[in-house]
Design a protein around this motif. Structure first.
Motif, mmCIF file in Angstrom:
data_model
loop_
_atom_site.group_PDB
_atom_site.id
_atom_site.type_symbol
_atom_site.label_atom_id
_atom_site.label_comp_id
_atom_site.label_asym_id
_atom_site.label_seq_id
_atom_site.Cartn_x
_atom_site.Cartn_y
_atom_site.Cartn_z
ATOM 1 N N GLN A 1 0.992 -1.275 0.011
ATOM 2 C CA GLN A 1 0.164 0.047 0.008
ATOM 3 C C GLN A 1 0.842 1.410 0.037
ATOM 4 O O GLN A 1 0.468 2.296 -0.821
ATOM 5 N N THR B 1 -6.206 9.961 -1.608
ATOM 6 C CA THR B 1 -6.602 8.399 -1.277
ATOM 7 C C THR B 1 -8.010 8.433 -1.719
ATOM 8 O O THR B 1 -8.521 7.225 -1.985
ATOM 9 N N GLU C 1 1.800 6.397 -7.232
ATOM 10 C CA GLU C 1 0.452 6.804 -8.061
ATOM 11 C C GLU C 1 0.656 8.270 -7.731
ATOM 12 O O GLU C 1 0.070 9.062 -8.783
ATOM 13 N N GLU D 1 -9.007 8.999 -4.432
ATOM 14 C CA GLU D 1 -8.949 8.599 -5.951
ATOM 15 C C GLU D 1 -8.627 7.112 -6.000
ATOM 16 O O GLU D 1 -8.406 6.482 -7.094
ATOM 17 N N LEU D 2 -8.084 6.625 -4.810
ATOM 18 C CA LEU D 2 -7.460 5.373 -4.866
ATOM 19 C C LEU D 2 -8.221 4.122 -4.155
ATOM 20 O O LEU D 2 -8.354 2.975 -4.321
ATOM 21 N N TYR D 3 -8.931 4.930 -3.047
ATOM 22 C CA TYR D 3 -9.435 4.023 -1.964
ATOM 23 C C TYR D 3 -10.833 3.801 -2.305
ATOM 24 O O TYR D 3 -11.756 4.581 -2.825
#
Length: 510
Positions: free
Chosen positions: A341, A352, A348, A354-356
């Protein structure tokens, strides 16, 4: 629709939608949008709060367990990427300096204590008290020590068994910010404390610790309470939110009467308390306390304290080192997930949200923590928030650890706590992550290793005596004794392995 929605649709078995072109209409049904709103934590804050003034230096950071600070050697530590050295002077007073000698920038933590003074082992300069240099061996006779030959000092406090450091270089310590834990000050309150170095960012560590949803799955049957079949939706109620953190209640949806109280206190303190009334009508308290110190990019140090107002008599029969190795096992079970992670976040370089894919029924505290980072992250060396981020501007500093014969020698000193080349500094090695920081576990390892060697020698002596013995009954007794000695040696090896060897999931391919 946002990418998180597309991922949810795919997981639900619906065909993924095509990417939405600019100025085009949404291509998913309102029903799926409703599912997103019901299940997911909103990607946008309900009311965006402006960033607040913040400086990471104007805070107290947990350095070490007081009982674990060496009496005979300096201890090198870091806060973010700031290197400091902690030691006890001749009077037992804790002193903290910047970890570099003003002479030629050598690390003072690689030095030694001489009559209560901290000596740099490069040229022998010695320092004491408020960072004053009191000896320079190379100074000509009658020469005065230069006024600039001093080291920067940091204020420390010993509070409730933990050493805290105030990192500000311009303002005096603010004791109102020094954390105080009510339960741990109560008479009769008992706790078990451990300390761990971990190979991922402190924000990821805090995320993991405030995520109760992963415990039944990742730690199934590890601590006698976590069970995979207990995984279920959780209930969260936020009660406080400020620039100093947040707090609230959480519990299992199947048992709403038993609620935990979680508090995140800036910058890196997390507590989880549970109060209940036992069968005798007495109120009992349980507290899990996590003190997380950022130690640099992709690194952190954690002090864990589990306390309770009363304990089962069985608990007192179990040696403390067993609880320590079990705590190590818990962190090792998550280490692969959290390290990867950390790698993805750095690579990236996206906030977060945009990712989680945060669920309301499991990830409320995680989302809340990242939103807190949005407000104060600008005052940190680097951060990854919910809607914003500031990645590290410089690559991480990687210190080259000694290897081979040199590592064996350097790791054998009491200050380092090692016992051989297998314990050379390695952030993924349990010995380096925990045992070198724990006097009790180091002592147990050395004791059992000594017993192992003694029992092996006794076994060999018994076998030799059996060969020389003429009477049959003596041969039997001596060979049986040799077998018992070997069995005892195996037990000692098992204990040492239990304390020092990393946990590896049995289903993984090696």
């Amino acid at each position: 629709m946002k990418r998180t929605g597309s991922r949810l649709v795919a997981q639900m078995g619906f065909p993924p939608t095509a990417p939405r072109l600019e100025n085009s209409k949404k291509t998913v049904s309102d029903g799926v949008e409703d599912v997103d709103k019901e299940v997911l934590v909103p990607a946008e804050a309900e009311a965006e709060e402006a960033a607040e003034e913040y400086d990471w230096r104007e805070e107290w950071y947990p350095l070490y367990l007081t009982a674990q600070v060496p009496d005979d050697a300096p201890l090198g530590l870091t806060v973010f990427d700031k290197q400091i050295v902690l030691y006890r002077d001749g009077a037992g007073v804790l002193r903290c300096y910047e970890d570099r000698c003003p002479h030629r920038l050598a690390k003072l933590s690689e030095g030694q204590l001489v009559e209560g003074r901290l000596e740099c082992l490069y040229h022998g300069w010695q320092f004491e008290g408020e960072g004053k240099c009191v000896k320079i061996p190379q100074l000509q006779e009658g020469g005065k020590i230069p006024r600039a030959a001093c080291v920067r000092t940091y204020e420390v406090r010993n509070s409730q068994g933990v050493v805290w450091v105030w990192m500000s270089e311009k303002n005096p310590p603010n004791d109102e910010k020094l954390p105080w834990f009510e339960h741990y000050a109560k008479p009769g309150f008992q706790d078990t404390s451990t300390i761990h170095e971990l190979p991922y960012d402190h924000s990821i560590l805090l995320e993991n610790l405030m995520d109760p949803a992963h415990v039944p799955i990742s730690h199934d049957r590890t601590d006698w309470t976590a069970k995979r079949e207990d995984a279920q939706p959780l209930v969260f109620t936020l009660t406080e939110r400020s620039s100093r953190g947040f707090a609230g209640h959480w519990g299992r949806s199947k048992n709403p009467a038993l609620m935990n109280f979680l508090r995140f206190q800036a910058p890196c303190v997390l507590s989880n308390d549970l109060e209940f009334v036992d069968k005798a009508g007495v109120k009992q308290y349980f507290s899990a306390l996590f003190l997380c110190r950022p130690t640099g990019q992709g690194k952190s140090m954690l002090i864990v304290r589990f306390g309770a107002s009363s304990r089962s008599p069985v608990f007192n029969l179990v040696p403390e080192w067993y609880f320590h190795q079990n705590a190590c096992k818990v962190f090792e079970q998550d280490m692969g997930f959290l390290s990867s992670q950390n790698e993805v976040l750095v690579k990236e370089r996206l906030p977060t949200k945009e990712l989680y894919l945060n669920l309301r029924s499991s990830d409320t505290w995680v989302a809340e923590y990242r939103k807190w980072m949005d407000k104060v992250g600008h005052g940190m060396p680097y951060y990854f928030g919910h809607s914003s981020l500031s990645p590290p501007k410089q690559p991480a500093v990687v210190e080259q650890a000694p290897v081979g014969f040199v590592a064996g020698i350097s790791a054998s000193f009491p200050a380092k706590g090692g016992v051989g080349t297998q314990h050379a500094p390695n952030p993924a090695n349990r010995y380096y992550r925990h045992v070198v920081h724990c006097k009790g576990c180091r002592s147990v390892v050395k004791t059992f290793q000594a017993w192992k060697e003694t029992l092996v020698l006794l076994s060999l002596a018994a076998v030799a005596s059996a060969i020389l013995a003429s009477a049959q009954q003596w041969k039997v007794v001596l060979l049986a004794s040799a077998a018992l000695f070997l069995a005892g040696s195996s037990v000692c090896s098992y204990v040492v392995s239990l304390i020092t060897t990393n946990f590896i999931r049995t289903h993984r391919r090696l």
